[in-house]
Motif scaffolding. Structure first.
Motif, mmCIF file in Angstrom:
data_model
loop_
_atom_site.group_PDB
_atom_site.id
_atom_site.type_symbol
_atom_site.label_atom_id
_atom_site.label_comp_id
_atom_site.label_asym_id
_atom_site.label_seq_id
_atom_site.Cartn_x
_atom_site.Cartn_y
_atom_site.Cartn_z
ATOM 1 N N GLU A 108 38.865 65.311 -26.972
ATOM 2 C CA GLU A 108 39.471 64.442 -27.939
ATOM 3 C C GLU A 108 38.287 63.458 -28.465
ATOM 4 O O GLU A 108 37.468 63.128 -27.836
ATOM 5 C CB GLU A 108 40.485 63.538 -27.138
ATOM 6 C CG GLU A 108 40.987 62.372 -28.294
ATOM 7 C CD GLU A 108 42.210 61.637 -27.555
ATOM 8 O OE1 GLU A 108 42.835 60.929 -28.354
ATOM 9 O OE2 GLU A 108 42.033 61.339 -26.375
ATOM 10 N N MET A 110 36.512 60.282 -29.791
ATOM 11 C CA MET A 110 36.719 58.815 -29.629
ATOM 12 C C MET A 110 35.793 58.040 -30.289
ATOM 13 O O MET A 110 34.612 58.581 -30.444
ATOM 14 C CB MET A 110 36.475 58.557 -27.935
ATOM 15 C CG MET A 110 37.307 59.577 -27.132
ATOM 16 S SD MET A 110 39.286 59.195 -27.109
ATOM 17 C CE MET A 110 39.316 57.561 -26.156
ATOM 18 N N SER A 125 41.117 56.496 -29.649
ATOM 19 C CA SER A 125 41.363 57.710 -30.176
ATOM 20 C C SER A 125 40.970 57.477 -31.592
ATOM 21 O O SER A 125 41.280 56.669 -32.157
ATOM 22 C CB SER A 125 42.655 58.088 -30.165
ATOM 23 O OG SER A 125 43.201 58.054 -28.941
ATOM 24 N N ASP A 129 47.782 60.374 -31.780
ATOM 25 C CA ASP A 129 48.774 61.404 -31.911
ATOM 26 C C ASP A 129 49.768 61.415 -32.976
ATOM 27 O O ASP A 129 49.927 60.292 -33.441
ATOM 28 C CB ASP A 129 49.405 61.503 -30.348
ATOM 29 C CG ASP A 129 48.542 61.767 -29.150
ATOM 30 O OD1 ASP A 129 47.272 62.362 -29.624
ATOM 31 O OD2 ASP A 129 48.591 61.596 -28.075
ATOM 32 N N ARG A 135 44.801 56.386 -27.112
ATOM 33 C CA ARG A 135 44.237 56.318 -26.046
ATOM 34 C C ARG A 135 43.080 55.214 -25.980
ATOM 35 O O ARG A 135 42.173 55.726 -26.770
ATOM 36 C CB ARG A 135 43.934 57.790 -25.454
ATOM 37 C CG ARG A 135 45.057 58.475 -24.678
ATOM 38 C CD ARG A 135 44.616 59.720 -24.313
ATOM 39 N NE ARG A 135 44.715 60.429 -25.397
ATOM 40 C CZ ARG A 135 45.691 60.990 -26.044
ATOM 41 N NH1 ARG A 135 46.965 60.497 -25.537
ATOM 42 N NH2 ARG A 135 45.773 61.949 -27.065
ATOM 43 N N GLU A 150 47.303 54.316 -22.444
ATOM 44 C CA GLU A 150 47.821 54.853 -23.716
ATOM 45 C C GLU A 150 48.837 53.606 -24.093
ATOM 46 O O GLU A 150 49.510 53.396 -23.297
ATOM 47 C CB GLU A 150 48.761 56.317 -23.397
ATOM 48 C CG GLU A 150 47.687 57.264 -23.128
ATOM 49 C CD GLU A 150 48.490 58.529 -22.925
ATOM 50 O OE1 GLU A 150 49.580 58.520 -22.974
ATOM 51 O OE2 GLU A 150 47.693 59.703 -22.631
#
Length: 186
Positions: A108, A110, A125, A129, A135, A150
């Protein structure tokens, strides 16, 4: 500067600060901030207010990095142990410049948000999502994830504020600061 109209205590000349530096024999927590609970290791002069503070090894290493001129003066003092032996970095970041702007954790992407007072970098993040989950992860100097939280996208700012208040932020990424406080970063 003229001395007329000044009180006697205002006319005193400033003398060189004689810092009480050296190894600390106390079990007290580091004086860097309320967020650090590691044991004090070494006392150094603190330039912001002219006093002394006792720091853990991580904050002593940060002090060395951010105050190289004062560090060299401390090392030159007679009768003071060489503070280099206490200034170990381990796997923590010392300045925001050392923290990569973007990383990948478990595949992922970041983005850097801040450097915490504990030397861990806070990331979020880069692309939330589909359900709007963001996150946040803290990582050490080896880019190993330490903790993950999260939150929904609408609570991301609240989480960063909670992190700043409860964990402590040494420095925000300029883009994150602008996003949090609006406008261009200073």
């Amino acid at each position: 500067m003229a001395t007329d109209g000044r009180e006697a205590f205002e006319k005193q000349t400033r003398t060189e600060l004689e810092p009480d530096v050296g190894a600390v024999d106390a079990d007290d927590p580091c004086e860097q901030s309320d967020h650090c609970d590691r044991e004090q290791q070494y006392r150094v002069p603190w330039p912001n207010f002219g006093g002394d503070v006792a720091l853990c090894t991580h904050h002593l290493a940060r002090y060395r990095k951010l105050n190289p001129e004062i560090w060299e003066r401390v090392r030159a003092l007679d009768g003071v142990d060489d503070p280099d032996i206490y200034a170990v970095v381990f796997n923590r970041f010392l300045t925001l410049d050392e923290v990569p702007a973007e990383i990948a954790v478990d595949g992922e992407k970041m983005r850097r948000v801040a450097l915490g007072v504990d030397g861990l970098a806070l990331y979020d993040s880069a692309e939330p999502d589909d359900d709007g989950t963001v996150r946040f992860r803290t990582v050490d100097r080896d880019l190993e994830a330490r903790e993950t939280v999260e939150v929904s996208r609408e609570h991301a700012g609240g989480f960063v504020d909670w992190y700043r208040t409860n964990e402590g932020v040494h420095e925000f990424d300029p883009d994150a600061r602008a996003a949090l406080y609006g406008g261009e970063s200073a």
